[in-house]
Motif scaffolding. Structure first.
Motif, short mmCIF file in Angstrom:
data_model
loop_
_atom_site.label_atom_id
_atom_site.label_comp_id
_atom_site.label_asym_id
_atom_site.label_seq_id
_atom_site.Cartn_x
_atom_site.Cartn_y
_atom_site.Cartn_z
N LEU A 15 -39.26 -30.86 -130.79
CA LEU A 15 -38.62 -30.01 -130.24
C LEU A 15 -39.44 -28.93 -130.01
N THR A 16 -40.40 -28.74 -131.23
CA THR A 16 -41.44 -27.70 -131.01
C THR A 16 -42.16 -28.29 -129.31
N SER A 17 -42.64 -29.34 -129.16
CA SER A 17 -43.27 -29.37 -127.92
C SER A 17 -42.27 -28.39 -126.70
N ILE A 18 -41.29 -28.04 -127.15
CA ILE A 18 -40.16 -27.74 -125.29
C ILE A 18 -39.94 -26.22 -126.19
N ARG A 19 -40.03 -25.99 -127.51
CA ARG A 19 -39.97 -24.37 -127.12
C ARG A 19 -41.18 -23.79 -126.69
N ARG A 20 -40.21 -22.67 -126.41
CA ARG A 20 -41.25 -21.31 -125.81
C ARG A 20 -41.22 -20.47 -126.47
N PRO A 21 -43.10 -19.67 -126.21
CA PRO A 21 -42.99 -18.33 -126.78
C PRO A 21 -42.32 -17.94 -127.20
N TRP A 22 -42.25 -17.00 -128.22
CA TRP A 22 -40.93 -15.76 -128.39
C TRP A 22 -41.51 -14.55 -127.62
N ARG A 23 -42.91 -14.64 -127.93
CA ARG A 23 -42.90 -13.31 -126.55
C ARG A 23 -43.20 -13.07 -125.31
N ASP A 24 -43.35 -14.73 -125.40
CA ASP A 24 -42.73 -14.91 -123.58
C ASP A 24 -41.28 -14.67 -123.16
N PHE A 25 -39.96 -15.79 -124.23
CA PHE A 25 -38.68 -14.82 -124.30
C PHE A 25 -38.61 -13.61 -124.22
N PHE A 26 -39.33 -12.55 -125.29
CA PHE A 26 -38.93 -11.68 -125.26
C PHE A 26 -39.85 -10.36 -124.63
N ASP A 27 -40.35 -10.89 -123.46
CA ASP A 27 -41.11 -9.94 -122.57
C ASP A 27 -40.22 -9.10 -122.24
N ILE A 28 -41.45 -7.94 -121.94
CA ILE A 28 -39.91 -6.58 -121.31
C ILE A 28 -40.00 -6.36 -120.73
N THR A 29 -41.54 -7.00 -119.99
CA THR A 29 -41.60 -6.31 -118.17
C THR A 29 -41.61 -7.67 -117.50
N ALA A 30 -40.82 -8.79 -118.18
CA ALA A 30 -40.80 -9.68 -116.92
C ALA A 30 -39.16 -9.11 -117.10
N VAL A 31 -38.21 -8.36 -117.28
CA VAL A 31 -37.10 -8.03 -117.15
C VAL A 31 -37.06 -7.26 -115.56
N ASP A 32 -35.88 -7.57 -114.36
CA ASP A 32 -36.06 -7.16 -113.23
C ASP A 32 -34.16 -7.24 -113.02
N ILE A 33 -33.84 -6.44 -112.11
CA ILE A 33 -32.91 -6.67 -111.73
C ILE A 33 -32.53 -8.13 -110.64
N PRO A 34 -32.07 -8.94 -110.65
CA PRO A 34 -31.99 -9.78 -109.40
C PRO A 34 -31.45 -9.13 -108.54
N THR A 35 -32.20 -9.63 -106.93
CA THR A 35 -31.66 -9.14 -105.43
C THR A 35 -30.71 -9.66 -104.89
N SER A 36 -29.86 -10.90 -105.39
CA SER A 36 -29.07 -10.95 -104.63
C SER A 36 -28.22 -11.52 -105.77
N SER A 37 -27.21 -12.77 -105.55
CA SER A 37 -26.25 -13.72 -105.98
C SER A 37 -26.49 -14.72 -105.80
N SER A 38 -27.25 -15.28 -105.16
CA SER A 38 -28.29 -16.17 -105.16
C SER A 38 -29.68 -16.53 -105.86
N ASP A 39 -29.76 -15.25 -105.74
CA ASP A 39 -31.71 -14.74 -106.89
C ASP A 39 -31.20 -15.24 -108.74
N SER A 40 -29.65 -15.00 -108.64
CA SER A 40 -29.10 -14.19 -110.08
C SER A 40 -28.91 -16.07 -110.17
N THR A 41 -28.16 -16.86 -110.03
CA THR A 41 -27.52 -18.66 -109.96
C THR A 41 -29.47 -19.34 -110.21
#
Length: 183
Positions: A15-41
């Motif tokens: 289980l710990t091998s599939i957990r991703r680092p929390w800094r990647d999870f909460f990376d504020i620079t990766a926040v971006d508005i999706p361009t379409s509903s297809s992009d959202s899904t």
């Protein structure tokens, strides 16, 4: 007893091998508005696949926080969570469950665990708290998955929700529509 601890240790390591680092999870620079509903899904599918254990931990923390003022319910759900973990999530699917000398089917174990969970909800009287916590947690997961860009995620093709489409033509695929290969 030692096999139980070794099984628990092996499961915890996997289980710990599939957990991703929390800094990647909460990376504020990766926040971006999706361009379409297809992009959202697409983002939802990829982020849920990539951060599945992180999302599970967030949901469990929200659930625990909702039960903080109900200690009996908290202990009850901790026992139920351990039952789910040992009887369904952490065990080897090839290894049969034997209770009192009888072989138990996976569907029966799943039905018993669902029944135990529902009984815990009813008898502790916290079903509203749990329902609200699950709704809040799912809303958080979906909001994070939609807003988190997937451009910087590194995934194996087999881990990707689109892995069957990206697979090499040499692999045997069980698809009613035939064999797909990458373009």
């Amino acid at each position: 007893m030692s096999s139980l601890f070794s099984s628990f240790k092996g499961t915890a390591q996997s289980l710990t091998s599939i957990r991703r680092p929390w800094r990647d999870f909460f990376d504020i620079t990766a926040v971006d508005i999706p361009t379409s509903s297809s992009d959202s899904t697409t983002r939802i599918a990829q982020n849920i696949t990539h951060f599945r254990l992180n999302y599970t931990i967030v949901l469990l923390v929200i659930l625990c926080l909702s039960l903080i003022y109900h200690p009996l319910a908290f202990v009850t759900f901790l026992v139920i969570l351990l039952a789910w973990f040992f009887l369904y999530l952490a065990r080897d699917r090839d290894e049969p469950i034997v209770i009192f000398g009888s072989l138990i089917d996976d569907r029966l174990v799943l039905a018993a665990l669902v029944g135990l969970t529902l009984a815990g909800l009813v008898f502790t009287g916290v079903w509203r708290n749990v329902l609200v916590a699950v709704v809040v947690g799912v809303c958080f997961v979906i909001l994070h998955a939609v807003l988190r860009s997937t451009d910087d995620l590194v995934m194996d093709d087999l881990e990707s929700p689109y892995g069957h489409v990206l697979a090499d033509g040499d692999e045997e695929l069980d698809s009613p529509r035939g064999d797909y290969s990458g373009i």
